[in-house]
Motif scaffolding. Sequence first.
Motif, PDB file in Angstrom:
ATOM      1  N   GLU A  88       0.845  -1.188   0.000  1.00  0.00           N
ATOM      2  CA  GLU A  88       0.000   0.000   0.000  1.00  0.00           C
ATOM      3  C   GLU A  88       0.880   1.238   0.000  1.00  0.00           C
ATOM      4  O   GLU A  88       1.800   1.343   0.808  1.00  0.00           O
ATOM      5  CB  GLU A  88      -0.881   0.040   1.244  1.00  0.00           C
ATOM      6  CG  GLU A  88      -1.813  -1.146   1.369  1.00  0.00           C
ATOM      7  CD  GLU A  88      -2.279  -1.308   2.804  1.00  0.00           C
ATOM      8  OE1 GLU A  88      -2.923  -0.381   3.306  1.00  0.00           O
ATOM      9  OE2 GLU A  88      -1.986  -2.342   3.410  1.00  0.00           O
ATOM     10  N   ASP A  94      -6.716   1.872   2.839  1.00  0.00           N
ATOM     11  CA  ASP A  94      -7.316   1.191   1.686  1.00  0.00           C
ATOM     12  C   ASP A  94      -8.713   0.693   2.019  1.00  0.00           C
ATOM     13  O   ASP A  94      -9.069  -0.424   1.730  1.00  0.00           O
ATOM     14  CB  ASP A  94      -6.426   0.036   1.256  1.00  0.00           C
ATOM     15  CG  ASP A  94      -6.188  -0.939   2.382  1.00  0.00           C
ATOM     16  OD1 ASP A  94      -6.355  -0.534   3.534  1.00  0.00           O
ATOM     17  OD2 ASP A  94      -5.847  -2.097   2.108  1.00  0.00           O
ATOM     18  N   VAL A 156      -9.388  -3.383   2.294  1.00  0.00           N
ATOM     19  CA  VAL A 156      -9.293  -4.284   1.145  1.00  0.00           C
ATOM     20  C   VAL A 156      -8.115  -5.244   1.306  1.00  0.00           C
ATOM     21  O   VAL A 156      -8.234  -6.444   1.061  1.00  0.00           O
ATOM     22  CB  VAL A 156      -9.156  -3.467  -0.154  1.00  0.00           C
ATOM     23  CG1 VAL A 156      -8.965  -4.382  -1.352  1.00  0.00           C
ATOM     24  CG2 VAL A 156     -10.370  -2.606  -0.374  1.00  0.00           C
ATOM     25  N   SER A 157      -6.966  -4.703   1.772  1.00  0.00           N
ATOM     26  CA  SER A 157      -5.785  -5.564   1.855  1.00  0.00           C
ATOM     27  C   SER A 157      -5.939  -6.621   2.948  1.00  0.00           C
ATOM     28  O   SER A 157      -5.464  -7.745   2.812  1.00  0.00           O
ATOM     29  CB  SER A 157      -4.535  -4.723   2.108  1.00  0.00           C
ATOM     30  OG  SER A 157      -4.660  -4.054   3.326  1.00  0.00           O
ATOM     31  N   ALA A 160      -8.123  -9.298   1.577  1.00  0.00           N
ATOM     32  CA  ALA A 160      -7.329 -10.091   0.630  1.00  0.00           C
ATOM     33  C   ALA A 160      -6.399 -11.039   1.380  1.00  0.00           C
ATOM     34  O   ALA A 160      -6.262 -12.213   1.023  1.00  0.00           O
ATOM     35  CB  ALA A 160      -6.537  -9.171  -0.284  1.00  0.00           C
ATOM     36  N   GLN A 164      -5.687 -15.755   1.757  1.00  0.00           N
ATOM     37  CA  GLN A 164      -4.484 -16.414   1.267  1.00  0.00           C
ATOM     38  C   GLN A 164      -4.045 -17.533   2.199  1.00  0.00           C
ATOM     39  O   GLN A 164      -4.408 -17.567   3.369  1.00  0.00           O
ATOM     40  CB  GLN A 164      -3.364 -15.380   1.088  1.00  0.00           C
ATOM     41  CG  GLN A 164      -3.630 -14.495  -0.113  1.00  0.00           C
ATOM     42  CD  GLN A 164      -2.889 -13.195  -0.057  1.00  0.00           C
ATOM     43  OE1 GLN A 164      -1.973 -13.050   0.737  1.00  0.00           O
ATOM     44  NE2 GLN A 164      -3.283 -12.255  -0.876  1.00  0.00           N
ATOM     45  N   TRP A 171     -10.507 -18.534  -1.403  1.00  0.00           N
ATOM     46  CA  TRP A 171     -11.075 -17.332  -2.034  1.00  0.00           C
ATOM     47  C   TRP A 171     -12.511 -17.132  -1.605  1.00  0.00           C
ATOM     48  O   TRP A 171     -13.277 -18.085  -1.470  1.00  0.00           O
ATOM     49  CB  TRP A 171     -11.040 -17.464  -3.559  1.00  0.00           C
ATOM     50  CG  TRP A 171      -9.673 -17.532  -4.153  1.00  0.00           C
ATOM     51  CD1 TRP A 171      -8.499 -17.452  -3.483  1.00  0.00           C
ATOM     52  CD2 TRP A 171      -9.358 -17.725  -5.523  1.00  0.00           C
ATOM     53  NE1 TRP A 171      -7.455 -17.555  -4.360  1.00  0.00           N
ATOM     54  CE2 TRP A 171      -7.952 -17.727  -5.608  1.00  0.00           C
ATOM     55  CE3 TRP A 171     -10.112 -17.878  -6.677  1.00  0.00           C
ATOM     56  CZ2 TRP A 171      -7.288 -17.894  -6.825  1.00  0.00           C
ATOM     57  CZ3 TRP A 171      -9.456 -18.040  -7.879  1.00  0.00           C
ATOM     58  CH2 TRP A 171      -8.057 -18.043  -7.952  1.00  0.00           C
ATOM     59  N   SER A 234      -8.940  -4.611  -9.839  1.00  0.00           N
ATOM     60  CA  SER A 234      -8.178  -4.825  -8.601  1.00  0.00           C
ATOM     61  C   SER A 234      -9.099  -5.039  -7.412  1.00  0.00           C
ATOM     62  O   SER A 234      -8.857  -5.903  -6.568  1.00  0.00           O
ATOM     63  CB  SER A 234      -7.292  -3.617  -8.302  1.00  0.00           C
ATOM     64  OG  SER A 234      -6.270  -3.549  -9.212  1.00  0.00           O
ATOM     65  N   SER A 238      -9.059  -8.395  -5.322  1.00  0.00           N
ATOM     66  CA  SER A 238      -8.647  -8.436  -3.908  1.00  0.00           C
ATOM     67  C   SER A 238      -9.766  -8.921  -3.015  1.00  0.00           C
ATOM     68  O   SER A 238      -9.526  -9.632  -2.045  1.00  0.00           O
ATOM     69  CB  SER A 238      -8.207  -7.047  -3.450  1.00  0.00           C
ATOM     70  OG  SER A 238      -7.039  -6.672  -4.110  1.00  0.00           O
ATOM     71  N   GLY A 243      -6.661 -11.701  -4.046  1.00  0.00           N
ATOM     72  CA  GLY A 243      -5.517 -10.810  -4.248  1.00  0.00           C
ATOM     73  C   GLY A 243      -4.326 -11.581  -4.765  1.00  0.00           C
ATOM     74  O   GLY A 243      -4.456 -12.432  -5.635  1.00  0.00           O
ATOM     75  N   TYR A 250      -0.070 -11.662  -8.373  1.00  0.00           N
ATOM     76  CA  TYR A 250      -1.148 -10.681  -8.528  1.00  0.00           C
ATOM     77  C   TYR A 250      -1.335 -10.320  -9.993  1.00  0.00           C
ATOM     78  O   TYR A 250      -2.457 -10.310 -10.508  1.00  0.00           O
ATOM     79  CB  TYR A 250      -0.800  -9.437  -7.709  1.00  0.00           C
ATOM     80  CG  TYR A 250      -1.911  -8.429  -7.603  1.00  0.00           C
ATOM     81  CD1 TYR A 250      -2.847  -8.517  -6.593  1.00  0.00           C
ATOM     82  CD2 TYR A 250      -2.013  -7.395  -8.516  1.00  0.00           C
ATOM     83  CE1 TYR A 250      -3.867  -7.599  -6.487  1.00  0.00           C
ATOM     84  CE2 TYR A 250      -3.032  -6.467  -8.421  1.00  0.00           C
ATOM     85  CZ  TYR A 250      -3.951  -6.570  -7.401  1.00  0.00           C
ATOM     86  OH  TYR A 250      -4.955  -5.663  -7.303  1.00  0.00           O
ATOM     87  N   TYR A 254      -4.573 -11.106 -12.139  1.00  0.00           N
ATOM     88  CA  TYR A 254      -5.255  -9.938 -12.711  1.00  0.00           C
ATOM     89  C   TYR A 254      -5.453 -10.123 -14.209  1.00  0.00           C
ATOM     90  O   TYR A 254      -6.548  -9.918 -14.741  1.00  0.00           O
ATOM     91  CB  TYR A 254      -4.394  -8.702 -12.432  1.00  0.00           C
ATOM     92  CG  TYR A 254      -4.962  -7.394 -12.905  1.00  0.00           C
ATOM     93  CD1 TYR A 254      -5.562  -6.527 -12.013  1.00  0.00           C
ATOM     94  CD2 TYR A 254      -4.881  -7.025 -14.236  1.00  0.00           C
ATOM     95  CE1 TYR A 254      -6.069  -5.326 -12.440  1.00  0.00           C
ATOM     96  CE2 TYR A 254      -5.397  -5.836 -14.678  1.00  0.00           C
ATOM     97  CZ  TYR A 254      -5.987  -4.982 -13.777  1.00  0.00           C
ATOM     98  OH  TYR A 254      -6.495  -3.802 -14.209  1.00  0.00           O
TER      99      TYR A 254
END
Lengths: 306, 183
Positions: A88, A94, A156-157, A160, A164, A171, A234, A238, A243, A250, A254
């Motif tokens: 970030e 975010d 958001v991060s 995401a 993981q 997901w 994005s 994410s 993400g 990424y 994407y």
Amino acid sequence: MTVMNFVYGFIVLLAAFIFQTALTGVNRKVTARIQKRYGPRWYQQFLDIFKALRKGSITHGWVFDFGVIMALGGIMATVIFIPVAGFEAFPNMDNVFVISYLLAVGMLGMAMSAAGSGNPWASIGVSRALTNMVAYDVPLMIVIFTLIFAFDTASVSEIAAMQQGMGVLGWNAVRMPLGGIVAFIALFGMLGKKPFDSFIAPAEIASGPMVEYGGKHLGFMFILHELMTFIEVSLILSLFFGGGSSILVYAIKYAILYTLVNIISQVMPRFKIDQAVKFFYRVPLVFAIIQGLVVIFLGWGVSVWF
Amino acid sequence: MVLENQDNRNLWEKIGDFFSANSIWMKWYCTGCGAIELPPTMTSRFDMERLGMGPMATPRQADVLLITGYLSSKTLRRVIYSYEQMQDPKYIVAFGSCTINGGIYYDSYATINQLDKYIPVDLYIAGCMPRPEGIMNAFADLITMIKKGQANGWRHYQENYEWYKQNQLDSLKEVIIHDEFHE
């Protein structure tokens, strides 16, 4: 907040522009192959943008000019808040709400500028674009609120990062399949891909909001479109597709997501705007509400996995 | 038109012409029969997007105006309007013999015979009508001309505006388009 934050923000902005523009060029080639053509060079989109910036341009009044600057400024400000693979530029800012409100500045700038041109096609295009936005935003926002409720964060991060470590099964699109479907369909509406491209429809309303743009203004609008695509893809990537743990992962995810949307969109016809609204309020909205009820009352997909 | 062979562009103009040559957006003015040759040129058999060309929806966005065939005096007004809406640098490609000398309509009271008396044509494609091969060949020529800085019709129009305007007025009496529904 130091100078380095702004430097990082600028790097994110530049990288986003270059990556998304190259990807758009590659996708023009993919589109061409679907239509059994050879297609343009992969860097054609860069040539188009720089060509447009090179040309002369005229104004239709200061609202027209100011709207372009406001839209581009709003979108550029949004891009620097987008977390890319956990990185970030401005840490802890975010938030989903920050991003969606700043995105609205860009959208409204575009609408203002297009309406300022005084062309009736532009007004029709803008009204269709905003109607389209109302259509896809309601189901998407219900699903995003469900995520925020489920994970107790709007960052958001962080959302995401929570996905993981478990591979594909982690997901949100897999944990909450109905929400994933809603987000994927809403992505078509956000990007203005077929079947939800009635607001640009070149053969019907002469490319809608873009009708009076030429030369440098059009170049700015192309840059804006690339950056907006980056923000939207994005965000969905994410929030729903995990993400990426590194920049490379990424970028690959994407590219796959964007290309998939493009491939599906190329074999679609176009909805009229009222059909698009009816569709969004009939199928994705019901899915989103069911998903919300499932998460709130049953708690499936939040922590109960394995 | 006048082909200027001496190259007195500066570096920025050369870079700009490189971009202009490799990314050509077109507005088709499809009143003549040449319009029917453009879909095969654009679609999978000939695929003009290989050269970086594509159709655009409005004159403001376009670089090249394609005049695909004969022009009546009524449509000529619209062509002049469309041309003057385009942003510099802009180019005109004229299709077929109708735009060169009137073609089969050479003695018609309602059509114009020679297009470049009214607007500056950069490139003619001969034939009645030119096949897609001929059109692709012409576009390749146009790209070469832009790269070499020889497609200067738009500059020529600015420099000789009075001459063009006088020709337009002689043929059309007035270039203003009346609003047929509201006047």
